[in-house]
Structures are given as structure tokens and as C-alpha cells.
Write a protein that holds these residues in place. Structure first.
Motif, PDB file in Angstrom:
ATOM      1  N   ILE A 265       0.870  -1.169   0.000  1.00 50.45           N
ATOM      2  CA  ILE A 265       0.000   0.000   0.000  1.00 50.45           C
ATOM      3  C   ILE A 265       0.905   1.217   0.000  1.00 50.45           C
ATOM      4  O   ILE A 265       1.778   1.347   0.857  1.00 50.45           O
ATOM      5  CB  ILE A 265      -0.931   0.036   1.228  1.00 50.45           C
ATOM      6  CG1 ILE A 265      -1.788  -1.223   1.319  1.00 50.45           C
ATOM      7  CG2 ILE A 265      -1.817   1.275   1.180  1.00 50.45           C
ATOM      8  CD1 ILE A 265      -2.707  -1.254   2.544  1.00 50.45           C
ATOM      9  N   ASN A 266       0.708   2.084  -0.980  1.00 51.49           N
ATOM     10  CA  ASN A 266       1.570   3.264  -1.116  1.00 51.49           C
ATOM     11  C   ASN A 266       3.054   2.893  -1.143  1.00 51.49           C
ATOM     12  O   ASN A 266       3.896   3.590  -0.576  1.00 51.49           O
ATOM     13  CB  ASN A 266       1.300   4.266   0.006  1.00 51.49           C
ATOM     14  CG  ASN A 266       0.086   5.124  -0.264  1.00 51.49           C
ATOM     15  OD1 ASN A 266      -0.748   4.792  -1.103  1.00 51.49           O
ATOM     16  ND2 ASN A 266      -0.027   6.235   0.445  1.00 51.49           N
TER      17      ASN A 266
ATOM     18  N   SER B  39       2.186  13.152   4.953  1.00 47.00           N
ATOM     19  CA  SER B  39       0.799  13.562   4.715  1.00 47.00           C
ATOM     20  C   SER B  39       0.618  15.015   4.336  1.00 47.00           C
ATOM     21  O   SER B  39      -0.377  15.382   3.703  1.00 47.00           O
ATOM     22  CB  SER B  39      -0.041  13.288   5.971  1.00 47.00           C
ATOM     23  OG  SER B  39       0.340  14.156   7.030  1.00 47.00           O
TER      24      SER B  39
ATOM     25  N   HIS C  21      -6.799   9.577   0.934  1.00 41.60           N
ATOM     26  CA  HIS C  21      -5.454   9.546   0.357  1.00 41.60           C
ATOM     27  C   HIS C  21      -4.459  10.345   1.182  1.00 41.60           C
ATOM     28  O   HIS C  21      -3.259  10.038   1.177  1.00 41.60           O
ATOM     29  CB  HIS C  21      -5.497  10.043  -1.083  1.00 41.60           C
ATOM     30  CG  HIS C  21      -6.172   9.081  -2.021  1.00 41.60           C
ATOM     31  ND1 HIS C  21      -5.778   7.762  -2.150  1.00 41.60           N
ATOM     32  CD2 HIS C  21      -7.232   9.234  -2.855  1.00 41.60           C
ATOM     33  CE1 HIS C  21      -6.545   7.154  -3.032  1.00 41.60           C
ATOM     34  NE2 HIS C  21      -7.439   8.014  -3.463  1.00 41.60           N
TER      35      HIS C  21
ATOM     36  N   PRO D 197      -1.209   7.552   4.288  1.00 40.08           N
ATOM     37  CA  PRO D 197       0.219   7.482   4.645  1.00 40.08           C
ATOM     38  C   PRO D 197       0.474   7.585   6.149  1.00 40.08           C
ATOM     39  O   PRO D 197       1.438   6.999   6.649  1.00 40.08           O
ATOM     40  CB  PRO D 197       0.824   8.689   3.900  1.00 40.08           C
ATOM     41  CG  PRO D 197      -0.141   9.018   2.821  1.00 40.08           C
ATOM     42  CD  PRO D 197      -1.493   8.684   3.377  1.00 40.08           C
TER      43      PRO D 197
END
Length: 395
Positions: free
Chosen positions: A189-190, A335, A383, A387
Motif C-alpha cells: 500500500i503506497n 501527509s 489519500h 500514509p
């Protein structure tokens, strides 16, 4: 997905057959002996569902498996009464299908019933998660906690302390769904590979601390208490701005971290839609349940999701440990949210957690605007929050 054990089958073989981490299969079957499976036993295979398939002319187990992108023996194991060497046209088979897309992708108001339905759906597909109730709300709604992982680092993430911040529940439920998908599909993820975290972290998620308040905003008051709630709301039937629990007590002002200061300076001196801290700390069942959860679980880290402001708070009265600063710096870096060490506020869950345990605690203020934030902001909020949630794992 359930399958029936054959002679000489093992969890190790199922791990290879379905390309799943072995520990997820073991944890999906807590009542089974991983060293000795019994022929005929029924066990769970996480991350899969079974679908019907009608045999066509010329089909073989191998051709069907190839078209479904699954190992032939995965089909055989689900169809033990069929002859794998001579399929019959019109015969019905059961085909295993890997789940590769989110179950939770709701573009709608996210009330208590919706959350419970989604939790059940996740539990059916991912039986290695454990769901329990940490207590009940004023109206008797169970407050669910979802647990997964076997690591030494214990993290709690909670949402919807405040009723008009219910979008935080849908955010954490979507993250949970994405994490489960990453675990069962060996995904990142990410750009962060997630599988190792299952063994490093024990994750606790309380997605809706205040179910009565959330339902009040989204569905209106139950008839049995309608008059009482309207009275607390100043005679208005517009509950859009309601933050409190159903009794008019602000649950994030209910903890014994200088509660007395908030009691004096908060404007409401009686039950109100927001900001009333109650007559004493921990008078409300929802707050009592969250305090007991932290005491019993001894979390190493706390992340509380609120709205709004695109910033987060990470200190309390100088009691936060040194590692909190490093974590806050990483949250801010990944972020773009602003890191704020201290604010003139007390009696919150994060405040109490830091005071009580001297462990890192964070209050995230997701999104920008006026609460309740519109669901049109969901993708943007998710989104930017994602993070931070991932960083809470690796920091």
C-alpha cells in the motif's frame, strides 16, 4: 471460503495451493490443530469466495483452472464428489475465486447498521480477524472492536468519538479493508509491503465509539427518546451539529486528564449537543468502555481519528515520550498535515492515554471544512490519511 480436508492435506499445502501466508490460514482456524488435520474437517481459507460454474462441452479441470487463474487442485478440493478426469457437460462445480477488490467502497452515509454489515462481510472473507464488543452505548448498541495480527507492538486506532465526525468510521473501515487485501494478496500500500506487519503488530480498531450519536445525525432520534433529545438540542430537530453521545455528553471530554479545567471553562453546564463534559469523568458507558480497553490492552500507540483541520496533535503537558516527536515528524512528512505538539485542551482520550501510559498518542483532524464533512471529500481525506496510518505501523 470453506473447504473439506483430505487425507494428508496440511496448512502448509493450502498455503502453497492458494498462495496465501501460512499464518493467515492458521489464524483463520483457531480450533484446528495445525500439526494434525483430520480428513473430513471443514476449514477456512481466507481471502477467497466460492462461485458456481456450469461445465461446458470440452471443459477439463485443467482448462477451467487455467481460465480462472487457479491451481487445478484448488478446484478438485472443492469438488471432491466430481471426477476430475471426466467432467460432465452441465455439471455444476464450485470454483474458488480470490478476492482482489475492496468489499467496502460505500459512497453513502455510514451509520451503525452499515458498519456492522461491513464488519460481518469482512469477517466472513477474512476469518483471521477477531471481532468482539468492548461494551455498549447508552442505547445498548454493542461497540465493536476488530483485532488482527500477532506482533508485540500494540496499536489502537479509533474513530467517531464525535457524532458529526462519522466520516472517520468509513475512513478507518476502508483502510482496514485495504490492509486485509494487501495481506491476502501479498500487496503493498503506497509502496509499503504490508505482509510483515501482521507478525510485527497487533492492531485494534474501534471504528465507531459513539454509535447512538452517529445514528442520531444520520437517521434521527428513536421515538422513545425523541422528546428528550430534542430538548437537549434546544427544541430543534436539526441534529447536524451534534457531537455528543445520545445523553448530551461529549465523549472526548470524559477522561481524567485535567477534566476539572474543562468542566469549569466549557460553556454548557448541562447536557448539550456538544462540549458538555458530564458531571464527572467516565460517567458515560462509551467512555468507560474505551478507558477499560486501553487499561486491559496496554497499547503501545494510540491514533484517534477526528475532523477537521488537516493537522494532528501529539503531545500533552510534556508527558509524551521522546519517540512521539520522531513519529510526528514522519506523519507530517508523509501527509502534509501540520504537526501540533500542544493545544489548550484537556480531558480527551489521547490526553488521558499519554498521561496514563506515557506512550505516543495522536489526534488526527482529517479534512477541512464544517462538520460533518461532506462525503464528497472521502477520497481526498483517505489519500491524505492513508500514509499516516501506514506510518503508524512502521515508525
Amino acid at each position: 471460503m470453506k473447504i473439506q480436508v483430505r487425507t494428508n492435506d496440511s496448512f502448509e499445502y493450502y498455503s502453497q495451493l492458494f498462495t496465501l501466508p501460512l499464518n493467515l490460514i492458521i489464524d483463520s482456524n483457531p480450533d484446528s490443530n495445525p500439526k494434525k488435520l483430520g480428513a473430513g474437517d471443514e476449514i477456512n481459507i481466507p481471502g477467497f469466495v466460492s462461485l458456481p460454474y456450469c461445465v461446458k462441452e470440452g471443459d477439463t479441470i485443467w482448462s477451467v483452472a487455467n481460465s480462472c487463474k487457479i491451481a487445478p487442485d484448488a478446484i478438485v478440493i472443492l469438488n471432491q464428489s466430481a471426477n476430475p478426469n471426466a467432467l460432465i457437460k452441465g455439471e455444476n462445480l464450485i470454483i474458488p475465486k480470490r478476492v482482489i477488490t475492496p468489499l467496502i467502497n460505500r459512497k453513502m452515509h455510514y451509520d451503525y447498521s452499515t458498519m456492522c454489515t461491513d464488519i460481518l462481510s469482512l469477517q466472513n472473507i477474512y476469518p483471521f480477524i477477531k471481532v468482539n464488543s468492548i461494551g455498549e452505548s447508552v442505547l445498548g448498541n454493542a461497540i465493536p472492536e476488530i483485532r488482527l495480527g500477532s506482533g508485540d507492538k500494540k496499536i489502537n486506532i479509533n474513530a467517531s468519538f464525535h457524532a458529526n465526525e462519522w466520516i472517520t468510521t468509513s475512513i478507518i473501515m476502508r483502510f482496514l479493508n485495504d490492509y486485509l487485501l494487501a495481506l491476502t494478496n501479498w500487496h503493498s500500500i503506497n509502496g509499503v509491503f504490508m505482509a510483515p506487519f501482521y507478525q510485527r503488530i497487533s492492531l485494534s480498531v474501534v471504528p465507531m465509539v459513539n454509535p447512538d450519536g452517529v445514528d442520531l445525525i444520520l437517521n434521527g432520534p428513536p421515538e422513545s427518546i425523541r422528546n428528550d433529545v430534542v430538548k437537549i438540542n434546544g427544541g430543534s430537530t436539526d441534529f447536524t451539529a451534534w457531537k455528543a453521545n445520545i445523553r448530551g455528553v461529549d465523549l472526548n471530554n470524559q477522561f481524567s486528564a485535567n477534566w476539572e479545567i474543562e468542566k469549569v471553562r466549557k460553556e454548557p453546564k448541562a447536557p448539550a449537543p456538544r462540549d458538555y463534559p458530564g458531571e464527572a469523568p467516565l460517567t458515560e458507558p462509551e467512555a468507560i468502555a474505551m478507558a477499560a480497553l486501553a487499561q486491559n490492552s496496554q497499547f503501545d500507540r494510540l491514533v484517534a481519528l477526528h475532523t477537521q483541520g488537516e493537522e494532528f496533535y501529539w503531545g500533552y503537558e510534556g508527558l509524551e515520550p521522546p519517540e512521539s516527536a520522531a513519529i510526528a515528524n514522519e506523519f507530517e512528512r508523509v501527509s502534509g498535515y501540520k504537526a501540533v505538539q500542544y493545544v489548550d485542551s484537556h480531558a480527551g482520550y489521547k490526553d488521558w492515554f499519554i498521561q496514563e501510559f506515557r506512550k505516543p498518542g495522536f489526534t488526527l483532524e482529517l479534512g477541512k471544512g464544517i462538520n460533518p464533512l461532506p462525503f464528497s471529500q472521502f477520497n481526498s481525506i483517505y489519500h491524505k490519511t492513508l500514509p499516516i496510518l501506514i506510518a503508524s505501523f512502521y515508525m
